[in-house]
Design an enzyme around this catalytic site. Sequence first.
Site, PDB file in Angstrom:
ATOM      1  N   ILE A 141       0.835  -1.199   0.000  1.00  0.00           N
ATOM      2  CA  ILE A 141       0.000   0.000   0.000  1.00  0.00           C
ATOM      3  C   ILE A 141       0.876   1.258   0.000  1.00  0.00           C
ATOM      4  CG2 ILE A 141      -1.861   1.236   1.137  1.00  0.00           C
ATOM      5  CD1 ILE A 141      -2.545  -1.574  -0.063  1.00  0.00           C
ATOM      6  N   GLU A 228      -7.003   6.630 -12.606  1.00  0.00           N
ATOM      7  CA  GLU A 228      -5.762   6.104 -12.046  1.00  0.00           C
ATOM      8  C   GLU A 228      -4.833   5.618 -13.147  1.00  0.00           C
ATOM      9  OE1 GLU A 228      -4.172   2.493  -9.117  1.00  0.00           O
ATOM     10  OE2 GLU A 228      -6.289   3.064  -9.103  1.00  0.00           O
ATOM     11  N   GLY A 350      -2.624  -1.935 -11.843  1.00  0.00           N
ATOM     12  CA  GLY A 350      -3.089  -3.014 -12.720  1.00  0.00           C
ATOM     13  C   GLY A 350      -1.954  -3.380 -13.652  1.00  0.00           C
TER      14      GLY A 350
END
Length: 365
Positions: A141, A228, A350
């Site tokens: 994170i 994003e 991703g």
Amino acid sequence: MALPWSSDISFKYFRWEIQGHVDREVWKQAGDAGMLCKNIPAEAGGHGADFFSAVLLWEEQMYCNAIGSSFPLHSDIVAPYIAHLGTKEQKERIIPKMKSGEMIGSIAMTEPSAGSDLQGIKTVAKPDGDDWILNGSKVFISNGYLSDVCIVVAVTNTEVKKIAYGISLFIVERGMKGFTRGRPENKLGQKTIDICQLYFDDVRLPKDAVLGEINKGFYYLMEQLPRERLLVGGIGQAHSEFMFEKTRSFVNDGHASGQPLSNSQVVQHKLAELKTDICFGRSFADQCFRLYNEGRLNSSMSSMVKYWCTDLANRVASECIQLHGETGCMWENDVSRAFIDSRVQSIYGGSNEIMKELIARDIIS
């Protein structure tokens, strides 16, 4: 390092790399300089500037090789969730402090069994009266160690056939009982961005910690993911331009056998190839910026720009290191750092393999 914050930045930067994060004062300096939450509406607590102002900030940070900054994540990924989905109280309490750098934001999706695919999420929030009890963990994170406010993706309905349709978003804040975090991870690159694991052990969340509506988390994520991916692609594009300009200067100034390196036809042709690839990437990235600003950027194109521009950054980084020779392998060299920092761009936001799956799915359907 040609970074903008102070004259002794090189010493500070090395220290930040060792400790795994910048000092909190850097966030406050960024807030004082008006660098945070630029595109967040003024009525929500942000600066109220247009989208292109935010893009210029991303690009200028890349042009000084400040890819080890997570200001764009804070301002242009985390803050928009709160600005678009938050209640009046949530926005008034959080966004002005994110704008000033007093509060640092993060978003927690990734888990050991859930990376680019949200179907593997195991973190669960269960109702307990008006409250929710949150249990689980998150990994990798960004801003996790320093963050004061974290948007956590959790399962709230285990009865659905697809977990993605039973997830919700929660605002979890520093100091909540049961919310802990690991130490900053020692990463391959981008060492000044703190990345860590987050743990939720019976964290009691009041009902006003819910962001948006329960069980609508997947839809919210799908709405925000194009932004994003556009951000990651735009950063990759600008970083490629930075590396190219550094290398162009180097081959004009550097010498081999008494001649400038740029006199070599091999070097000239390599620069021509890189410049052409970069110009194609810039044209496509700018088109996607315009489409997003007009509300017309679809998921497929956002996946394309993320995949193409981050792959481009890795190709440019590799070629620029080669053109620098041994000099490019010295850690003090800007291109050396850029080479290492670029690698993760094709993975986070991703993975590019997932981007290709999404693009192909749209083609086939």
